[in-house]
Design an enzyme around this catalytic site. Structure first.
Site: not given
Length: 227
Positions: A104, A168, A173-174, A215
């Site tokens: 990043n 949030d 990145g994950d 989700s």
């Protein structure tokens, strides 16, 4: 199968602060993560060497991550490296043993000394990392998507992200790296630009709720062409 317990250190933790715009600051305490060693790696060597893709980063001892990349490359396994949390004195071998090097803006600056505030800066970082031996570099740019550059395609490509309201950004990145690994493993014939576009989409889903648990499987309003 290769998860263990130790009495010699506490579980690794990350203290996360998120502001009103969804941006975060994270303090990482590695704990037991740093006890993962070469013997542990050796015990998992059969699985590593038979994998389709191996993802490594720096929340374990860097030398162990590097050895995992070497082990994978020696067996013809695709390697994806995310230098997080970044180290200014990263071993140069990480660049040459990563099929895809994904960082990043913050990590890019730590690695190269170049602040990344726009696409031109990301291009400078990408070219510098190619010079260090990387084959394909992806610089993720948050809401602006990603910049991709490679030895085979030296003209940088900007892959934009869809516009969403970020609640949030923790774990974005994950989510991106995990999605990219998925497409590399199960849809290897997809063009890289398309893999990145889809991974951007997965990451954009992840920032629309608090915490790091996506989700996606339960959302009926999301595009189903991710898979």
């Amino acid at each position: 199968a290769f998860v263990g317990q130790t009495a010699d250190a506490a579980t690794g933790t990350a203290s996360i602060i998120v502001n009103s715009e969804g941006q975060n600051v994270i303090v990482i305490v590695p704990g037991a993560n740093l006890l993962l060693n070469f013997e542990d790696l050796k015990s998992a060597s059969d699985v590593i060497c038979q994998a389709k893709v191996v993802v490594c980063q720096l929340e374990i001892t860097p030398a162990v991550s590097l050895e995992a990349l070497k082990m994978a490359r020696a067996s013809g396994v695709k390697t994806l490296f995310n230098p997080a949390p970044a180290l200014a004195d990263l071993d140069p071998q990480f660049y040459t043993h990563s099929d895809i090097f994904c960082c990043n803006e913050t990590e890019a600056e730590i690695l190269t000394g170049i602040p990344v505030g726009n696409l031109e800066d990301a291009e400078k970082v990408g070219r510098m990392l190619l010079e260090r031996g990387c084959k394909l570099v992806i610089v993720t740019l948050g809401a602006e998507g990603c910049m991709m550059i490679s030895v085979e395609e030296p003209i940088p490509k900007h892959v934009p992200a869809g516009k969403v309201r970020a609640v949030d950004t923790t774990g974005a990145g994950d989510s991106f790296v995990g999605a990219l690994a998925f497409y590399l493993a199960y849809y290897p014939k997809l063009p890289m630009e398309e893999m990145i576009r889809k991974s951007n989409c997965v990451a954009s889903v992840s920032v629309q709720a608090s915490g790091t648990q996506s989700s996606y499987p339960y959302r009926k309003d999301l595009p189903r062409d991710l898979f």
